[in-house]
Design an enzyme around this catalytic site. Structure first.
Site, PDB file in Angstrom:
ATOM      1  N   GLY A   1       0.815  -1.209   0.000  1.00 51.10           N
ATOM      2  CA  GLY A   1       0.000   0.000   0.000  1.00 51.10           C
ATOM      3  C   GLY A   1       0.844   1.252   0.000  1.00 51.10           C
ATOM      4  O   GLY A   1       2.074   1.212   0.077  1.00 51.10           O
ATOM      5  N   GLN A   2       0.131   2.370  -0.092  1.00 46.23           N
ATOM      6  CA  GLN A   2       0.772   3.680  -0.131  1.00 46.23           C
ATOM      7  C   GLN A   2       0.087   4.569   0.890  1.00 46.23           C
ATOM      8  O   GLN A   2      -1.142   4.640   0.942  1.00 46.23           O
ATOM      9  CB  GLN A   2       0.631   4.304  -1.530  1.00 46.23           C
ATOM     10  CG  GLN A   2       1.238   5.680  -1.679  1.00 46.23           C
ATOM     11  CD  GLN A   2       2.756   5.629  -1.792  1.00 46.23           C
ATOM     12  OE1 GLN A   2       3.301   4.713  -2.393  1.00 46.23           O
ATOM     13  NE2 GLN A   2       3.425   6.618  -1.215  1.00 46.23           N
ATOM     14  N   GLY A   3       0.883   5.258   1.721  1.00 40.65           N
ATOM     15  CA  GLY A   3       0.335   6.167   2.717  1.00 40.65           C
ATOM     16  C   GLY A   3       0.901   7.558   2.553  1.00 40.65           C
ATOM     17  O   GLY A   3       1.693   7.833   1.640  1.00 40.65           O
TER      18      GLY A   3
ATOM     19  N   GLY B   1       4.787   7.368   3.069  1.00 39.65           N
ATOM     20  CA  GLY B   1       5.644   6.445   2.340  1.00 39.65           C
ATOM     21  C   GLY B   1       4.900   5.217   1.869  1.00 39.65           C
ATOM     22  O   GLY B   1       3.677   5.114   1.990  1.00 39.65           O
ATOM     23  N   SER B   2       5.640   4.268   1.324  1.00 35.73           N
ATOM     24  CA  SER B   2       5.079   3.030   0.798  1.00 35.73           C
ATOM     25  C   SER B   2       5.331   1.875   1.757  1.00 35.73           C
ATOM     26  O   SER B   2       6.329   1.864   2.489  1.00 35.73           O
ATOM     27  CB  SER B   2       5.703   2.711  -0.564  1.00 35.73           C
ATOM     28  OG  SER B   2       5.479   3.767  -1.485  1.00 35.73           O
ATOM     29  N   VAL B   3       4.425   0.891   1.733  1.00 35.64           N
ATOM     30  CA  VAL B   3       4.535  -0.277   2.604  1.00 35.64           C
ATOM     31  C   VAL B   3       4.726  -1.524   1.743  1.00 35.64           C
ATOM     32  O   VAL B   3       3.998  -1.735   0.765  1.00 35.64           O
ATOM     33  CB  VAL B   3       3.280  -0.435   3.483  1.00 35.64           C
ATOM     34  CG1 VAL B   3       3.437  -1.638   4.412  1.00 35.64           C
ATOM     35  CG2 VAL B   3       3.020   0.830   4.288  1.00 35.64           C
TER      36      VAL B   3
ATOM     37  N   LYS C   1       7.459  -0.249   6.200  1.00 35.62           N
ATOM     38  CA  LYS C   1       7.091   1.073   5.708  1.00 35.62           C
ATOM     39  C   LYS C   1       8.369   1.859   5.410  1.00 35.62           C
ATOM     40  O   LYS C   1       9.139   2.165   6.309  1.00 35.62           O
ATOM     41  CB  LYS C   1       6.242   1.829   6.717  1.00 35.62           C
ATOM     42  CG  LYS C   1       5.819   3.185   6.174  1.00 35.62           C
ATOM     43  CD  LYS C   1       4.949   4.080   7.044  1.00 35.62           C
ATOM     44  CE  LYS C   1       4.461   3.633   8.315  1.00 35.62           C
ATOM     45  NZ  LYS C   1       3.622   4.645   8.994  1.00 35.62           N
TER      46      LYS C   1
ATOM     47  N   ASP D   1      -5.005  10.445  14.055  1.00 38.00           N
ATOM     48  CA  ASP D   1      -5.289  10.058  12.668  1.00 38.00           C
ATOM     49  C   ASP D   1      -6.039   8.732  12.623  1.00 38.00           C
ATOM     50  O   ASP D   1      -5.709   7.834  11.844  1.00 38.00           O
ATOM     51  CB  ASP D   1      -3.998   9.976  11.848  1.00 38.00           C
ATOM     52  CG  ASP D   1      -4.249  10.123  10.354  1.00 38.00           C
ATOM     53  OD1 ASP D   1      -5.332  10.605   9.962  1.00 38.00           O
ATOM     54  OD2 ASP D   1      -3.361   9.766   9.561  1.00 38.00           O
TER      55      ASP D   1
END
Length: 376
Positions: free
Chosen positions: A77-79, A82-84, A98, A196
């Site tokens: 995934g993408q947050g 950054g990317s995981v 991450k 969050d």
């Protein structure tokens, strides 16, 4: 015609979007700090790691991170930070890695993660196993959660790969998240405010047990204190408590997480985003307002998948608790400990909350709450 409530909502959302744009564009750190060299920032983070991370978390080199992720082959995934990627440790355990974005050069989100969850231990909080810090190369290594984020299970329409969860599972997820937040607010030596909470940041294990993750925006404060100062809003539009944006509404505290939790659980219940700009009728644009009216009038809310009285009771408990959590005035919201008790208690013991407003709280006292009972 858009209702005054929806107009107030649009106004607040517009303010939030403007403030978050300024934050993303110019950053939330002082100018002098932004001008620090990479070497100064690295020394600052290294000093922090000696104090918080080195004694309890394993430090990995970047080459080890590349190896455990097979050169970042499998992206999960993408947050925002950054990317995981999926990885595997030498002992055979699967992990989620991450890799933080280079653009976040001050290291704030990296240090937040290490400081907040590096010393936590709770069944409903994701476990941080280690980290990597080599100048601009930073990564966080977590336990792997096979079912991914909650988001894909509640917003999917007819997704055969991620079908809508049954009401017992949804109820247990809501209860588990509440217990995790209760632990962060009361069970740690230092109170941790997440800031969050949203479906994307709730991960599910193989048995759909939930774990709170992504502590990049977290704030730590002494356990006895609940009110904190913030220089700018933080969070995700649609889940941010009103007082985080407008300080005249109330003080920012652990009750801000309670608001986000309530908004998230309403999305679990409705199987949709709380704001639906594509709705045919203006009354259905804002789901919390729509569901409040239906419950207040003892009308069938028409929630999907309810097949018996047990499902109906769980759904109504989740709705009522959520409506208490999203009260505009923070002092009217329950604590997370009270949320846990409310979810575990009987439906008959729950009272109908006052209507939540996104504008300033009403000057007159809220109407006397009434006990909600299941209609036959």
């Amino acid at each position: 015609m858009i209702t005054s409530f929806a107009a107030a909502f649009v106004s607040v959302i517009g303010t939030v979007m403007a403030l978050l744009y300024v934050r993303r564009k110019f950053g939330s750190v002082p100018l002098l700090f932004c001008r620090r060299s990479h070497m100064e920032i690295s020394r600052h983070v290294e000093s922090f790691l000696r104090s918080y991370g080195s004694q309890i978390l394993r430090r990995y080199s970047y080459s080890e991170v590349r190896k455990m992720t097979n050169s970042f082959k499998s992206k999960l995934g993408q947050g925002g930070y950054g990317s995981v990627y999926k990885g595997k440790l030498l002992d055979g355990r699967h992990v989620a890695v991450k890799v933080l974005s280079k653009s976040k050069g001050d290291g704030e989100e990296f240090m937040n993660e290490v400081a907040s969850i590096g010393r936590t231990s709770h069944v409903n909080i994701v476990t941080l196993l280690g980290y990597c810090f080599e100048g601009q190369k930073r990564a966080l290594i977590y336990e792997f959660m096979p079912n991914g984020s909650l988001e894909k299970f509640i917003f999917a329409e007819e997704d055969l790969e991620h079908p809508k969860l049954d009401w017992e599972t949804q109820y247990q997820i809501a209860l588990g998240i509440a217990r995790g937040l209760e632990y962060l607010h009361r069970g740690c030596n230092t109170r941790i405010l997440h800031f969050d909470i949203k479906p994307h940041n709730i991960l599910l294990d193989e048995d759909f047990h939930p774990k709170v993750s992504d502590f990049g925006l977290a704030k730590l404060c002494p356990k006895k204190e609940s009110i904190i100062s913030m220089s700018d809003p933080r969070g995700t539009i649609g889940y941010i408590a009103p007082e985080v944006v407008c300080r005249t509404i109330g003080r920012v505290s652990h009750k801000s997480d309670v608001y986000s939790y309530g908004m998230m659980v309403l999305e679990i219940v409705g199987g949709r985003k709380n704001v639906n700009t594509g709705a045919d009728r203006s009354s259905e644009i804002y789901f919390p307002n729509w569901i409040y009216k239906r419950v207040q009038l003892f009308e069938d809310p028409g929630l999907r998948g309810i097949s018996n009285e047990e499902d109906k009771e769980k759904a109504m408990k989740m709705v009522l608790v959520s409506l208490w959590c999203i009260q505009t005035d923070p002092s009217n919201r329950p604590t997370m400990s009270q949320v846990v008790d409310m979810l575990q208690g009987s439906l008959e013991s729950l009272q109908m909350p006052p209507r939540p407003y996104l504008s300033s709280p009403p000057r007159s006292p809220p109407e006397s709450p009434t006990t909600y009972q299941l209609s036959s």
